[in-house]
Design a protein around this motif. Sequence first.
Motif, mmCIF file in Angstrom:
data_model
loop_
_atom_site.group_PDB
_atom_site.id
_atom_site.type_symbol
_atom_site.label_atom_id
_atom_site.label_comp_id
_atom_site.label_asym_id
_atom_site.label_seq_id
_atom_site.Cartn_x
_atom_site.Cartn_y
_atom_site.Cartn_z
ATOM 1 N N PHE A 115 -17.429 -19.473 7.947
ATOM 2 C CA PHE A 115 -16.452 -19.902 8.741
ATOM 3 C C PHE A 115 -16.162 -21.265 8.971
ATOM 4 C CE2 PHE A 115 -15.290 -15.198 9.459
ATOM 5 C CZ PHE A 115 -14.101 -15.254 9.258
ATOM 6 N N VAL A 116 -17.255 -21.883 9.451
ATOM 7 C CA VAL A 116 -17.394 -23.230 9.858
ATOM 8 C C VAL A 116 -17.220 -24.126 8.472
ATOM 9 C CG1 VAL A 116 -18.593 -25.154 10.802
ATOM 10 C CG2 VAL A 116 -18.598 -23.023 11.984
ATOM 11 N N LEU B 62 -13.972 -26.638 7.683
ATOM 12 C CA LEU B 62 -13.865 -28.087 7.402
ATOM 13 C C LEU B 62 -13.410 -28.269 6.342
ATOM 14 C CD1 LEU B 62 -17.449 -28.716 9.102
ATOM 15 C CD2 LEU B 62 -15.365 -29.262 10.197
ATOM 16 N N PHE B 63 -13.391 -27.747 5.217
ATOM 17 C CA PHE B 63 -12.927 -27.964 4.150
ATOM 18 C C PHE B 63 -11.396 -27.781 4.077
ATOM 19 C CE2 PHE B 63 -11.305 -25.894 -0.076
ATOM 20 C CZ PHE B 63 -11.481 -26.798 -0.905
ATOM 21 N N ALA C 113 -8.400 -18.081 -1.992
ATOM 22 C CA ALA C 113 -8.668 -16.739 -2.647
ATOM 23 C C ALA C 113 -10.137 -16.479 -2.518
ATOM 24 C CB ALA C 113 -7.895 -16.756 -3.961
ATOM 25 N N LEU C 114 -11.105 -17.363 -2.798
ATOM 26 C CA LEU C 114 -12.482 -17.328 -2.883
ATOM 27 C C LEU C 114 -13.103 -17.049 -1.677
ATOM 28 C CD1 LEU C 114 -13.647 -20.370 -5.373
ATOM 29 C CD2 LEU C 114 -13.613 -18.071 -5.782
ATOM 30 N N PHE C 115 -12.391 -17.807 -0.544
ATOM 31 C CA PHE C 115 -12.769 -17.351 0.660
ATOM 32 C C PHE C 115 -12.683 -15.822 1.137
ATOM 33 C CE2 PHE C 115 -11.809 -16.911 5.182
ATOM 34 C CZ PHE C 115 -13.205 -17.182 5.926
ATOM 35 N N LEU C 116 -11.566 -15.390 0.792
ATOM 36 C CA LEU C 116 -11.258 -13.787 1.044
ATOM 37 C C LEU C 116 -12.021 -12.945 0.566
ATOM 38 C CD1 LEU C 116 -7.171 -14.104 1.447
ATOM 39 C CD2 LEU C 116 -8.906 -14.183 3.260
#
Length: 237
Positions: free
Chosen positions: A61-62, A66-67, A89-92
Amino acid sequence: MKDRFYVPAVCTESSTKIQTKMPKNVRKWEVFPGKNKFCCNGRIMMARQTGIFYFTCTLIFVTSGLFFGFDCPYLAVYVTPAIPAVGGALFLFVMATLFRTSFSDPGVIPRASPDEAADIERLIELPNAASPGTYRPPPRTKEVVIKGQVVKLKYCFTCKIFRPPRASHCSLCDNCVERFDHHCPWVGNCVGKRNYRYFYLFILSLSILCIYIFACVLTHLILPSPRRLVILLLCFH
């Protein structure tokens, strides 16, 4: 998960009572002998040591925050608006596969009941007429024939069962897991037959997300921003 950890309740009717109230059903996860914890009425199964799992979530998450907060606004304006969309999409997908790996049953093999354990010991009872009733502990291995091939099964003295091939007992969760790979503290769960594919997808997608963020950050550092152009023009003039 909910169906595999369910025990129907037994109600006895008394002759002195006309109406008998049914007792509450007892779920198997409520009396589960392993060292796991359950949430959402047994639908979520995790190991008890989940501190590193929360640390994993915090790192993802951090880093992603930041990105999205510092790099994506610049790249969306000066490169392409698709960069934050692809990153989101990649994060999810990473978080979905992480939660699916952490909260699912890795393939726990049910333990033998007391009657089943007694039957196993009774089968290998020593035929000694001088001392009837004498028996030895269950053997550590047992050979069975599967599809014409002899397979050696190992006995688990904790679960009182002969484990299937490629199964192993996790000392942290105190369970026999089918196709046990390892206990991963980063996801807070064992990795076995039922969640191995999600663990593999989590590792793969997390690697792609890290490479993607690194490439975008490097692009942000290389490309000149309007502020940098103004400073360079002032220096030359």
